[in-house]
Every structure is written in structure tokens, then in C-alpha cells.
Design a protein around this motif. Structure first.
Motif, PDB file in Angstrom:
ATOM      1  N   ILE A  82      13.239  -3.443 -15.129  1.00 16.91           N
ATOM      2  CA  ILE A  82      12.025  -4.154 -14.734  1.00 16.91           C
ATOM      3  C   ILE A  82      10.903  -3.136 -14.618  1.00 16.91           C
ATOM      4  O   ILE A  82      11.163  -1.936 -14.511  1.00 16.91           O
ATOM      5  CB  ILE A  82      12.197  -4.917 -13.398  1.00 16.91           C
ATOM      6  CG1 ILE A  82      12.487  -3.943 -12.247  1.00 16.91           C
ATOM      7  CG2 ILE A  82      13.280  -5.979 -13.515  1.00 16.91           C
ATOM      8  CD1 ILE A  82      12.422  -4.569 -10.864  1.00 16.91           C
ATOM      9  N   GLN A  83       9.674  -3.619 -14.634  1.00 21.09           N
ATOM     10  CA  GLN A  83       8.525  -2.738 -14.427  1.00 21.09           C
ATOM     11  C   GLN A  83       7.724  -3.252 -13.238  1.00 21.09           C
ATOM     12  O   GLN A  83       7.580  -4.459 -13.054  1.00 21.09           O
ATOM     13  CB  GLN A  83       7.645  -2.676 -15.664  1.00 21.09           C
ATOM     14  CG  GLN A  83       8.314  -1.943 -16.802  1.00 21.09           C
ATOM     15  CD  GLN A  83       7.375  -1.709 -17.964  1.00 21.09           C
ATOM     16  OE1 GLN A  83       6.494  -2.503 -18.234  1.00 21.09           O
ATOM     17  NE2 GLN A  83       7.586  -0.607 -18.656  1.00 21.09           N
ATOM     18  N   ILE A  84       7.226  -2.308 -12.451  1.00 22.81           N
ATOM     19  CA  ILE A  84       6.386  -2.658 -11.302  1.00 22.81           C
ATOM     20  C   ILE A  84       5.197  -1.699 -11.275  1.00 22.81           C
ATOM     21  O   ILE A  84       5.220  -0.642 -11.906  1.00 22.81           O
ATOM     22  CB  ILE A  84       7.164  -2.593  -9.957  1.00 22.81           C
ATOM     23  CG1 ILE A  84       7.713  -1.186  -9.668  1.00 22.81           C
ATOM     24  CG2 ILE A  84       8.326  -3.572  -9.962  1.00 22.81           C
ATOM     25  CD1 ILE A  84       6.967  -0.487  -8.590  1.00 22.81           C
ATOM     26  N   GLU A  85       4.190  -2.095 -10.522  1.00 17.76           N
ATOM     27  CA  GLU A  85       3.052  -1.206 -10.264  1.00 17.76           C
ATOM     28  C   GLU A  85       3.022  -0.935  -8.766  1.00 17.76           C
ATOM     29  O   GLU A  85       3.127  -1.863  -7.956  1.00 17.76           O
ATOM     30  CB  GLU A  85       1.745  -1.853 -10.706  1.00 17.76           C
ATOM     31  CG  GLU A  85       0.550  -0.946 -10.530  1.00 17.76           C
ATOM     32  CD  GLU A  85      -0.723  -1.499 -11.150  1.00 17.76           C
ATOM     33  OE1 GLU A  85      -1.803  -1.194 -10.618  1.00 17.76           O
ATOM     34  OE2 GLU A  85      -0.633  -2.228 -12.143  1.00 17.76           O
ATOM     35  N   VAL A  86       2.903   0.319  -8.390  1.00 24.53           N
ATOM     36  CA  VAL A  86       2.903   0.711  -6.981  1.00 24.53           C
ATOM     37  C   VAL A  86       1.672   0.128  -6.289  1.00 24.53           C
ATOM     38  O   VAL A  86       0.540   0.325  -6.729  1.00 24.53           O
ATOM     39  CB  VAL A  86       2.935   2.243  -6.826  1.00 24.53           C
ATOM     40  CG1 VAL A  86       2.852   2.630  -5.351  1.00 24.53           C
ATOM     41  CG2 VAL A  86       4.195   2.822  -7.465  1.00 24.53           C
ATOM     42  N   ARG A  87       1.900  -0.584  -5.190  1.00 27.43           N
ATOM     43  CA  ARG A  87       0.847  -1.267  -4.440  1.00 27.43           C
ATOM     44  C   ARG A  87       0.457  -0.476  -3.185  1.00 27.43           C
ATOM     45  O   ARG A  87       1.253   0.337  -2.687  1.00 27.43           O
ATOM     46  CB  ARG A  87       1.331  -2.663  -4.046  1.00 27.43           C
ATOM     47  CG  ARG A  87       1.677  -3.529  -5.253  1.00 27.43           C
ATOM     48  CD  ARG A  87       2.341  -4.809  -4.842  1.00 27.43           C
ATOM     49  NE  ARG A  87       3.645  -4.517  -4.247  1.00 27.43           N
ATOM     50  CZ  ARG A  87       4.549  -5.426  -3.976  1.00 27.43           C
ATOM     51  NH1 ARG A  87       4.335  -6.690  -4.215  1.00 27.43           N
ATOM     52  NH2 ARG A  87       5.699  -5.081  -3.432  1.00 27.43           N
ATOM     53  N   PRO A  88      -0.727  -0.748  -2.654  1.00 29.71           N
ATOM     54  CA  PRO A  88      -1.197  -0.012  -1.465  1.00 29.71           C
ATOM     55  C   PRO A  88      -0.255  -0.112  -0.266  1.00 29.71           C
ATOM     56  O   PRO A  88      -0.117   0.853   0.488  1.00 29.71           O
ATOM     57  CB  PRO A  88      -2.547  -0.660  -1.141  1.00 29.71           C
ATOM     58  CG  PRO A  88      -3.022  -1.219  -2.436  1.00 29.71           C
ATOM     59  CD  PRO A  88      -1.772  -1.647  -3.172  1.00 29.71           C
ATOM     60  N   THR A  89       0.417  -1.233  -0.093  1.00 30.25           N
ATOM     61  CA  THR A  89       1.312  -1.411   1.061  1.00 30.25           C
ATOM     62  C   THR A  89       2.590  -0.601   0.953  1.00 30.25           C
ATOM     63  O   THR A  89       3.377  -0.546   1.901  1.00 30.25           O
ATOM     64  CB  THR A  89       1.674  -2.891   1.235  1.00 30.25           C
ATOM     65  OG1 THR A  89       2.267  -3.359   0.011  1.00 30.25           O
ATOM     66  CG2 THR A  89       0.451  -3.732   1.568  1.00 30.25           C
ATOM     67  N   GLU A  90       2.816   0.055  -0.197  1.00 32.61           N
ATOM     68  CA  GLU A  90       4.031   0.824  -0.414  1.00 32.61           C
ATOM     69  C   GLU A  90       3.826   2.332  -0.193  1.00 32.61           C
ATOM     70  O   GLU A  90       4.757   3.114  -0.311  1.00 32.61           O
ATOM     71  CB  GLU A  90       4.557   0.558  -1.826  1.00 32.61           C
ATOM     72  CG  GLU A  90       4.926  -0.904  -2.010  1.00 32.61           C
ATOM     73  CD  GLU A  90       5.055  -1.345  -3.446  1.00 32.61           C
ATOM     74  OE1 GLU A  90       5.494  -2.487  -3.641  1.00 32.61           O
ATOM     75  OE2 GLU A  90       4.721  -0.578  -4.376  1.00 32.61           O
ATOM     76  N   ILE A  91       2.601   2.708   0.142  1.00 33.63           N
ATOM     77  CA  ILE A  91       2.232   4.111   0.306  1.00 33.63           C
ATOM     78  C   ILE A  91       2.343   4.510   1.776  1.00 33.63           C
ATOM     79  O   ILE A  91       1.956   3.756   2.669  1.00 33.63           O
ATOM     80  CB  ILE A  91       0.777   4.343  -0.188  1.00 33.63           C
ATOM     81  CG1 ILE A  91       0.643   3.919  -1.661  1.00 33.63           C
ATOM     82  CG2 ILE A  91       0.334   5.777   0.014  1.00 33.63           C
ATOM     83  CD1 ILE A  91       1.540   4.656  -2.621  1.00 33.63           C
ATOM     84  N   ASP A  92       2.874   5.704   2.030  1.00 28.76           N
ATOM     85  CA  ASP A  92       2.987   6.183   3.410  1.00 28.76           C
ATOM     86  C   ASP A  92       1.890   7.198   3.731  1.00 28.76           C
ATOM     87  O   ASP A  92       0.992   7.435   2.917  1.00 28.76           O
ATOM     88  CB  ASP A  92       4.394   6.748   3.680  1.00 28.76           C
ATOM     89  CG  ASP A  92       4.739   7.977   2.851  1.00 28.76           C
ATOM     90  OD1 ASP A  92       3.821   8.642   2.325  1.00 28.76           O
ATOM     91  OD2 ASP A  92       5.938   8.294   2.753  1.00 28.76           O
ATOM     92  N   VAL A  93       1.957   7.806   4.891  1.00 31.36           N
ATOM     93  CA  VAL A  93       0.916   8.738   5.334  1.00 31.36           C
ATOM     94  C   VAL A  93       0.828   9.997   4.470  1.00 31.36           C
ATOM     95  O   VAL A  93      -0.169  10.712   4.507  1.00 31.36           O
ATOM     96  CB  VAL A  93       1.085   9.142   6.825  1.00 31.36           C
ATOM     97  CG1 VAL A  93       0.916   7.926   7.724  1.00 31.36           C
ATOM     98  CG2 VAL A  93       2.427   9.819   7.055  1.00 31.36           C
ATOM     99  N   MET A  94       1.854  10.265   3.683  1.00 34.90           N
ATOM    100  CA  MET A  94       1.843  11.420   2.781  1.00 34.90           C
ATOM    101  C   MET A  94       1.114  11.120   1.469  1.00 34.90           C
ATOM    102  O   MET A  94       0.951  11.993   0.631  1.00 34.90           O
ATOM    103  CB  MET A  94       3.279  11.869   2.470  1.00 34.90           C
ATOM    104  CG  MET A  94       4.034  12.387   3.680  1.00 34.90           C
ATOM    105  SD  MET A  94       3.317  13.898   4.360  1.00 34.90           S
ATOM    106  CE  MET A  94       3.594  15.027   3.029  1.00 34.90           C
ATOM    107  N   GLY A  95       0.708   9.848   1.289  1.00 33.01           N
ATOM    108  CA  GLY A  95      -0.024   9.473   0.081  1.00 33.01           C
ATOM    109  C   GLY A  95       0.852   9.151  -1.112  1.00 33.01           C
ATOM    110  O   GLY A  95       0.354   9.067  -2.241  1.00 33.01           O
TER     111      GLY A  95
END
Length: 130
Positions: free
Chosen positions: A5-18
Motif C-alpha cells: 500500500i502507499q500512504i502519505e505522512v500526515r501532520p498528526t503522525e509527526i512527533d516533537v523530533m520532526g
């Protein structure tokens, strides 16, 4: 059978390390695992009709390279081995540059949905392992 499958990384998946939070990789792999079940003709409702469920009992994951916001990732799933009541699926996550971001072996067990105890793999599932 290997699926992806393919996904695009979303803002809610990012942590404090960026970068993508480590727990999100497990979600990506779960989505890919569900796609694998569907592509093999074993969606959730088919298992339910057999009175069987699959549960994850072990995950060994390697985080190889960070993924960042907006990146497109490809997550693959393939069967690698089976036991009497358990089986192992291999997941790999690649970025757009075809660099390995993470990989894992996920061990699942088949259980009787009523008794909540392990049962032998249904032949429909076992057939997908060499």
C-alpha cells in the motif's frame, strides 16, 4: 503473495523530533497487513464466519531511516513462515527514494473467537505460506 500500500505522512503522525513517531510505523504495518488479508481473500468477515480471529503476539521492528511530513511511503507485507497456530508476516517500509525506512517481522496467532484460545491455522490461511 506480497502486497503493498502507499500512504502519505500526515501532520498528526509527526512527533516533537520532526519525524514520524515510532508508534505510527506499527499502524502503517497494520494497514498493510489488513490489505494483505483482503487481497488473499481472507478479510475479517471470512475469519469471523470460520469462528477464528488473528491476534498479534510479537513484533520485532527495525527503524532504519526517519520519515518526514508529506513523504510518500510504500508498505509491503508478505508471508514468511507458519507454525501450527501461528504465522509470521514481514513488513517493509520504503520512501520515495526507495530507501528502507523500517522493517519488521510480526508474529500472529489464530484463536477461536468464543474460547479465546489458540487453534490451528485454517487451511485457507496456511495455503498462503510456502
Amino acid at each position: 503473495m506480497k502486497t503493498s500500500i502507499q500512504i502519505e505522512v500526515r501532520p498528526t503522525e509527526i512527533d516533537v523530533m520532526g519525524h514520524v513517531n515510532n508508534a505510527k510505523y506499527l499502524e502503517y504495518m497494520e494497514w498493510s497487513r489488513e490489505d494483505w488479508y483482503n487481497c488473499t481473500g481472507l478479510p475479517f468477515d471470512v475469519f469471523t464466519e470460520m469462528g477464528v480471529g488473528t491476534v498479534t503476539v510479537n513484533i520485532n521492528i527495525n527503524y532504519r531511516k526517519e520519515a518526514k511530513l508529506g513523504q510518500k511511503l510504500t508498505i509491503s507485507t508478505e508471508p514468511i513462515r507458519k507454525g501450527r497456530t501461528s504465522f509470521v508476516l514481514k513488513h517493509e517500509i520504503y520512501n520515495e527514494q526507495n530507501q528502507l525506512v523500517a522493517d519488521a517481522e510480526v508474529t500472529c496467532c489464530t484463536i477461536d473467537l468464543k474460547a479465546r484460545k489458540s487453534v490451528p491455522l485454517p487451511k485457507e490461511l496456511a495455503a498462503h505460506f510456502a
